[in-house]
Write a protein that holds these residues in place. Structure first.
Motif, short mmCIF file in Angstrom:
data_model
loop_
_atom_site.label_atom_id
_atom_site.label_comp_id
_atom_site.label_asym_id
_atom_site.label_seq_id
_atom_site.Cartn_x
_atom_site.Cartn_y
_atom_site.Cartn_z
N ALA A 33 0.84 -1.21 0.00
CA ALA A 33 0.00 0.00 0.00
C ALA A 33 0.87 1.25 0.00
O ALA A 33 0.57 2.23 -0.68
N LEU A 34 1.97 1.19 0.74
CA LEU A 34 2.85 2.37 0.81
C LEU A 34 3.54 2.64 -0.52
O LEU A 34 3.65 3.79 -0.93
N TYR A 35 4.00 1.60 -1.22
CA TYR A 35 4.73 1.87 -2.46
C TYR A 35 3.81 2.20 -3.62
O TYR A 35 4.27 2.60 -4.68
N VAL A 36 2.51 2.07 -3.41
CA VAL A 36 1.56 2.55 -4.42
C VAL A 36 1.26 4.03 -4.19
O VAL A 36 1.24 4.81 -5.12
N ILE A 37 1.07 4.39 -2.93
CA ILE A 37 0.61 5.74 -2.60
C ILE A 37 1.76 6.75 -2.53
O ILE A 37 1.67 7.84 -3.09
N LEU A 38 2.84 6.40 -1.84
CA LEU A 38 3.90 7.37 -1.59
C LEU A 38 4.62 7.91 -2.83
O LEU A 38 4.89 9.10 -2.89
N PRO A 39 4.94 7.10 -3.83
CA PRO A 39 5.74 7.65 -4.94
C PRO A 39 4.94 8.34 -6.05
O PRO A 39 5.51 8.72 -7.07
N GLN A 40 3.64 8.55 -5.88
CA GLN A 40 2.83 9.10 -6.97
C GLN A 40 3.34 10.46 -7.46
O GLN A 40 3.41 10.70 -8.65
N LYS A 41 3.71 11.33 -6.55
CA LYS A 41 4.19 12.66 -6.95
C LYS A 41 5.52 12.54 -7.72
O LYS A 41 5.71 13.18 -8.75
N LEU A 42 6.42 11.68 -7.22
CA LEU A 42 7.70 11.47 -7.88
C LEU A 42 7.50 10.86 -9.27
O LEU A 42 8.14 11.29 -10.24
N ILE A 43 6.61 9.88 -9.38
CA ILE A 43 6.36 9.24 -10.67
C ILE A 43 5.81 10.24 -11.68
O ILE A 43 6.18 10.21 -12.86
N LYS A 44 4.96 11.15 -11.24
CA LYS A 44 4.44 12.17 -12.15
C LYS A 44 5.56 13.10 -12.64
O LYS A 44 5.50 13.60 -13.75
N GLN A 45 6.58 13.32 -11.80
CA GLN A 45 7.68 14.20 -12.18
C GLN A 45 8.69 13.53 -13.09
O GLN A 45 9.13 14.11 -14.08
N VAL A 46 9.11 12.29 -12.75
CA VAL A 46 10.21 11.66 -13.49
C VAL A 46 9.79 10.44 -14.31
O VAL A 46 10.58 9.94 -15.10
N GLY A 49 9.58 4.55 -15.05
CA GLY A 49 10.84 3.84 -15.33
C GLY A 49 11.99 4.38 -14.48
O GLY A 49 12.73 3.61 -13.86
N THR A 50 12.14 5.69 -14.44
CA THR A 50 13.22 6.30 -13.66
C THR A 50 13.01 6.05 -12.17
O THR A 50 13.95 5.69 -11.45
N ALA A 51 11.78 6.24 -11.69
CA ALA A 51 11.50 6.03 -10.27
C ALA A 51 11.77 4.58 -9.87
O ALA A 51 12.39 4.31 -8.83
N SER A 53 13.74 2.39 -11.41
CA SER A 53 15.17 2.10 -11.52
C SER A 53 15.92 2.55 -10.28
O SER A 53 16.73 1.80 -9.71
N TRP A 54 15.67 3.77 -9.84
CA TRP A 54 16.35 4.27 -8.64
C TRP A 54 15.92 3.48 -7.41
O TRP A 54 16.75 3.17 -6.54
N ALA A 55 14.64 3.15 -7.32
CA ALA A 55 14.16 2.39 -6.16
C ALA A 55 14.83 1.03 -6.08
O ALA A 55 15.28 0.60 -5.01
N LEU A 56 14.95 0.34 -7.21
CA LEU A 56 15.58 -0.98 -7.21
C LEU A 56 17.07 -0.90 -6.90
O LEU A 56 17.63 -1.73 -6.17
N LEU A 57 17.74 0.13 -7.44
CA LEU A 57 19.16 0.30 -7.16
C LEU A 57 19.39 0.56 -5.67
O LEU A 57 20.23 -0.10 -5.04
N LEU A 58 18.64 1.48 -5.10
CA LEU A 58 18.82 1.81 -3.68
C LEU A 58 18.43 0.63 -2.79
O LEU A 58 19.09 0.37 -1.78
N THR A 59 17.39 -0.09 -3.18
CA THR A 59 17.00 -1.28 -2.42
C THR A 59 18.11 -2.32 -2.44
O THR A 59 18.42 -2.93 -1.42
N GLY A 60 18.69 -2.53 -3.60
CA GLY A 60 19.79 -3.50 -3.71
C GLY A 60 20.97 -3.12 -2.82
O GLY A 60 21.58 -3.98 -2.18
N ILE A 61 21.28 -1.85 -2.77
CA ILE A 61 22.39 -1.39 -1.92
C ILE A 61 22.07 -1.63 -0.45
O ILE A 61 22.89 -2.15 0.30
N GLU A 104 0.60 4.78 -12.57
CA GLU A 104 0.71 6.12 -13.15
C GLU A 104 -0.52 6.43 -14.01
O GLU A 104 -0.92 7.58 -14.14
N LEU A 105 -1.14 5.39 -14.55
CA LEU A 105 -2.27 5.56 -15.45
C LEU A 105 -3.63 5.46 -14.76
O LEU A 105 -4.61 6.02 -15.24
N ILE A 106 -3.68 4.70 -13.67
CA ILE A 106 -4.95 4.51 -12.96
C ILE A 106 -4.80 5.07 -11.56
O ILE A 106 -3.68 5.24 -11.07
N PRO A 107 -5.92 5.35 -10.87
CA PRO A 107 -5.81 5.86 -9.50
C PRO A 107 -5.09 4.87 -8.59
O PRO A 107 -5.21 3.65 -8.76
#
Length: 170
Positions: A33-46, A49-51, A53-61, A104-107
């Motif tokens: 629920a958190l990873y659906v709601i929290l990144p919506q503003k970031l996803i609209k900006q970048v 794909g970019t969001a 990619s960065w999330a998976l890279l940081l998670t891996g680290i 990004e396409l649906i609520p």
């Protein structure tokens, strides 16, 4: 109720999953629920794909601090490399990227609701590929989950809900 029936098999005496599996499943629902709601503003900006990619890279680290993969002895046969590649590409990268692209396409509430299908799909895949059996209570649980998703996906005719949906652009 549907998830309860799947997890218990209709019996309060035992669980079809371990206690750790139950805790991880509940944690997965919360973080889902958190990873659906929290990144919506970031996803609209970048973009998703970019969001992602960065999330998976940081998670891996971060995971590397807790799980030292270099200490594991791995069998790097051709089949193992294909299996790891499949898990990384389809089970992780494609799954998260496609989910975030859909969000990004649906609520975000609809995307989160679709995630409730995870227990049903896990059960179906377990039956198809792992030879698991399903009792009638687990089958009813799966049907209840599917029915809930279908009912919630039907547009409401209630005036206040209609106004809320119209304002959100849906």
């Amino acid at each position: 109720i549907g998830v309860f029936l799947i997890v218990t098999g209709g019996s309060l005496k035992s669980l079809n999953v371990s206690m750790m599996g139950l805790i991880m499943g509940l944690g997965s629902g919360l973080t889902g629920a958190l990873y659906v709601i929290l990144p919506q503003k970031l996803i609209k900006q970048v973009g998703s794909g970019t969001a992602t990619s960065w999330a998976l890279l940081l998670t891996g680290i971060v995971v590397t601090f807790f799980n030292h993969f270099w200490n594991e002895s791995l069998n790097w046969s051709f089949g193992a490399v294909l299996a790891y590649a499949f898990i990384v590409i389809f089970g992780t990268i494609a799954a998260f990227w496609l989910f975030q692209a859909a969000a990004e396409l649906i609520p975000s509430d609809v995307a989160g609701m679709m995630e409730t299908l995870d227990p049903v799909s896990a059960t179906v895949l377990g039956v198809l590929f792992l030879g698991l059996t399903v009792n009638i209570c687990e089958l009813i649980g799966g049907v209840l989950i599917l029915a809930t998703v279908v009912v919630l996906a039907i547009p409401s005719k209630h005036p206040s809900l209609y106004k809320h949906r119209r304002n959100k652009g849906s």
